[in-house]
Each structure stands twice: as structure tokens, then as C-alpha cells.
Design a protein around this motif. Sequence first.
Motif, PDB file in Angstrom:
ATOM      1  N   ASP A 103       1.446  -1.941   6.305  1.00 41.52           N
ATOM      2  CA  ASP A 103       2.115  -2.684   5.237  1.00 41.52           C
ATOM      3  C   ASP A 103       2.100  -4.177   5.574  1.00 41.52           C
ATOM      4  O   ASP A 103       2.007  -4.559   6.748  1.00 41.52           O
ATOM      5  CB  ASP A 103       3.576  -2.229   5.102  1.00 41.52           C
ATOM      6  CG  ASP A 103       3.674  -0.799   4.597  1.00 41.52           C
ATOM      7  OD1 ASP A 103       2.685  -0.282   4.044  1.00 41.52           O
ATOM      8  OD2 ASP A 103       4.764  -0.212   4.768  1.00 41.52           O
ATOM      9  N   THR A 106       4.451  -4.970   8.257  1.00 40.32           N
ATOM     10  CA  THR A 106       4.311  -4.231   9.521  1.00 40.32           C
ATOM     11  C   THR A 106       3.398  -5.046  10.444  1.00 40.32           C
ATOM     12  O   THR A 106       2.426  -5.643   9.986  1.00 40.32           O
ATOM     13  CB  THR A 106       3.707  -2.832   9.267  1.00 40.32           C
ATOM     14  OG1 THR A 106       4.577  -2.095   8.421  1.00 40.32           O
ATOM     15  CG2 THR A 106       3.511  -2.058  10.560  1.00 40.32           C
ATOM     16  N   HIS A 184       3.399   4.078   3.037  1.00 42.91           N
ATOM     17  CA  HIS A 184       4.787   3.715   3.396  1.00 42.91           C
ATOM     18  C   HIS A 184       5.506   4.864   4.110  1.00 42.91           C
ATOM     19  O   HIS A 184       6.725   5.049   3.947  1.00 42.91           O
ATOM     20  CB  HIS A 184       5.603   3.350   2.152  1.00 42.91           C
ATOM     21  CG  HIS A 184       5.147   2.104   1.446  1.00 42.91           C
ATOM     22  ND1 HIS A 184       4.559   1.039   2.082  1.00 42.91           N
ATOM     23  CD2 HIS A 184       5.224   1.750   0.138  1.00 42.91           C
ATOM     24  CE1 HIS A 184       4.274   0.097   1.199  1.00 42.91           C
ATOM     25  NE2 HIS A 184       4.646   0.503   0.019  1.00 42.91           N
ATOM     26  N   GLN A 185       4.770   5.644   4.872  1.00 39.87           N
ATOM     27  CA  GLN A 185       5.342   6.902   5.368  1.00 39.87           C
ATOM     28  C   GLN A 185       6.651   6.739   6.137  1.00 39.87           C
ATOM     29  O   GLN A 185       7.626   7.441   5.877  1.00 39.87           O
ATOM     30  CB  GLN A 185       4.318   7.655   6.237  1.00 39.87           C
ATOM     31  CG  GLN A 185       4.894   8.976   6.755  1.00 39.87           C
ATOM     32  CD  GLN A 185       3.838   9.965   7.150  1.00 39.87           C
ATOM     33  OE1 GLN A 185       2.676   9.823   6.762  1.00 39.87           O
ATOM     34  NE2 GLN A 185       4.220  10.967   7.912  1.00 39.87           N
ATOM     35  N   ILE A 186       6.651   5.834   7.120  1.00 35.64           N
ATOM     36  CA  ILE A 186       7.840   5.756   7.983  1.00 35.64           C
ATOM     37  C   ILE A 186       9.039   5.187   7.201  1.00 35.64           C
ATOM     38  O   ILE A 186      10.175   5.649   7.353  1.00 35.64           O
ATOM     39  CB  ILE A 186       7.521   4.953   9.263  1.00 35.64           C
ATOM     40  CG1 ILE A 186       6.429   5.699  10.047  1.00 35.64           C
ATOM     41  CG2 ILE A 186       8.767   4.758  10.118  1.00 35.64           C
ATOM     42  CD1 ILE A 186       5.873   4.963  11.242  1.00 35.64           C
ATOM     43  N   LYS A 187       8.762   4.226   6.342  1.00 36.96           N
ATOM     44  CA  LYS A 187       9.857   3.664   5.535  1.00 36.96           C
ATOM     45  C   LYS A 187      10.452   4.748   4.626  1.00 36.96           C
ATOM     46  O   LYS A 187      11.673   4.859   4.493  1.00 36.96           O
ATOM     47  CB  LYS A 187       9.339   2.505   4.689  1.00 36.96           C
ATOM     48  CG  LYS A 187       9.057   1.282   5.551  1.00 36.96           C
ATOM     49  CD  LYS A 187       8.411   0.183   4.754  1.00 36.96           C
ATOM     50  CE  LYS A 187       7.974  -0.923   5.696  1.00 36.96           C
ATOM     51  NZ  LYS A 187       6.940  -1.753   5.145  1.00 36.96           N
ATOM     52  N   LEU A 200       8.829  -2.704  11.951  1.00 37.87           N
ATOM     53  CA  LEU A 200       7.869  -1.662  12.314  1.00 37.87           C
ATOM     54  C   LEU A 200       6.655  -2.331  12.957  1.00 37.87           C
ATOM     55  O   LEU A 200       6.100  -3.278  12.395  1.00 37.87           O
ATOM     56  CB  LEU A 200       7.458  -0.934  11.032  1.00 37.87           C
ATOM     57  CG  LEU A 200       6.823   0.449  11.148  1.00 37.87           C
ATOM     58  CD1 LEU A 200       7.734   1.408  11.916  1.00 37.87           C
ATOM     59  CD2 LEU A 200       6.559   1.009   9.748  1.00 37.87           C
TER      60      LEU A 200
HETATM   61  N1  URA Z   1       4.627   3.566   7.781  1.00 37.75           N
HETATM   62  C1  URA Z   1       5.087   2.598   6.957  1.00 37.75           C
HETATM   63  O1  URA Z   1       6.064   2.784   6.237  1.00 37.75           O
HETATM   64  N2  URA Z   1       4.438   1.427   6.964  1.00 37.75           N
HETATM   65  C2  URA Z   1       3.376   1.134   7.730  1.00 37.75           C
HETATM   66  O2  URA Z   1       2.849   0.026   7.688  1.00 37.75           O
HETATM   67  C3  URA Z   1       2.911   2.155   8.580  1.00 37.75           C
HETATM   68  C4  URA Z   1       3.554   3.374   8.592  1.00 37.75           C
END
Ligand code: URA
Length: 235
Positions: A103, A106, A184-187, A200
Motif C-alpha cells: 500500500d 506501507t 489490504h489484507q493486514i489492515k 506496517l
Molecule cells: N497488508 C496490507 O494491508 N497492506 C499492505 O501493504 C500489505 C499487506
Amino acid sequence: MRLDRLLSSTGRWSRKEASALIRRGEVTIDGKVEKDPAAKVDEVSQTAAVAGEPVIYRKFVYVMLNKPEGFVSSTDEPGERVVTELLSKDYERLSLFPCGRLDKNTTGLLILTNDGQTAHRLLSPKHHAEKTYRYTLKYPLGENERLELEAGVDLETGVHTLPCRIMPDSPTSGAITLTEGKFHQIKLMAKSVRNAITSLERVSFAGIGLDPALARGEYRELTNEEIRLLTGGDN
Ligand code: URA
């Protein structure tokens, strides 16, 4: 391969500049001046040199960038600063592109290459390349929430996440390792447990760690060992 192509494969000269250098008699093959840009050179058994300096042929180039905030993981996006702007002119000629996306806000490890096949393989959902990120959270992460996230959760996009590993080093920070890379997986994972990511940084990708010597915005080429890890020894 053609001598002008060998020279331009380094990114130091365009094909036109390489031809001009050769015509001017500044290029040798095994010590003998060669003035024909179309002359054939065997990149394995012969040595081409410019002003006495050997030219090393590389089929593909792999760069590790420590991505700063504010750059989009793309080669061209109107109105945005893109990660390839951070590379020098030599690399611009080699048409490198980011292997995957981080992102805009990130930071951390982004690989850029012109090896489309390897990039495609690493990004394929079937490959399950491991990616580790350092995160900070707005609210403390409870043990139950951590276990929930590790087992897999439903994101608001309808995606169900694969199992992952979370290694907290404080209630609001730690490292998370995924084997997939949904948008946006981790968010979205944090959101699914009513939390929010405040920063991140990717610190490793497919077994390659972010070089701590690289400041944000700096980059270097991968070592031969790192290239082997990435390509599985194919290149
Ligand atoms: N997960 C996220 O939300 N953002 C990233 O840039 C990478 C993984």
C-alpha cells in the motif's frame, strides 16, 4: 547474442548509445576491437569490454528497495509518485516492475525485477510465498483475537484468510507472517477484530530479509544467493 544487445542489457547504454560506442572502436571482444554492433558475442565464453572494463551480461535484474511511505507500487500512475522513480536512470532502461504491491503508506521490502516469469510464480496464490510484516496497532491485541486471526477470518471483502503466524512483542506491536497477499489484507484483518493498523513495514519476502543497511528509499541489487532463493535456481 549481438554485441550492442549485450551492452544495452546492462542498462548503462541504450541500444543506440551502445552501437555508437562500438562504431567508435571503444569496445573489444576478448581484447580485440570490434566495430560492428551486430557482431556476435558468446556471453559465456567470451569477454566484451568497454574502455577495458568487462561488461557482465545479466539476463534479468533483481533489486531490493526499502520502500518509503507515499509511493505507489507501480511503474506509472498519473498523479502519484511511483516506486520506479526511486531508481537511477540505468535501471529505468531495464524496465523493472514491482513484484507485488505494498500500500502507499506501507514501507519496507519491495523486490523490483524484469523477470516476469519469476514474479508471476512468486505472486501466484498457489506458491504461498511467505511475507513477514512488522505492525503497530491502535488498540492492544487480545490473545483470543490473535488466535482468531491466526486461524483465519472473514474480511469485509468476502475473503476468508489462510492461517498465519502472529508474534507480538508488545500488546500493540509485533510481526505477522502471511502466505498470501490479498488487497489490504493486514489492515482488513485488523479491522475484522475491531482494531486498526497504525503502521506496517514488510521485513521479508519469500525468504529474503530487508537489508538493515538500506535506509528508506534506498535500494541494492540482490546477491546471487538471494536470486537463487527467489528463482529456485532457475536463472
Ligand atoms: N497488508 C496490507 O494491508 N497492506 C499492505 O501493504 C500489505 C499487506
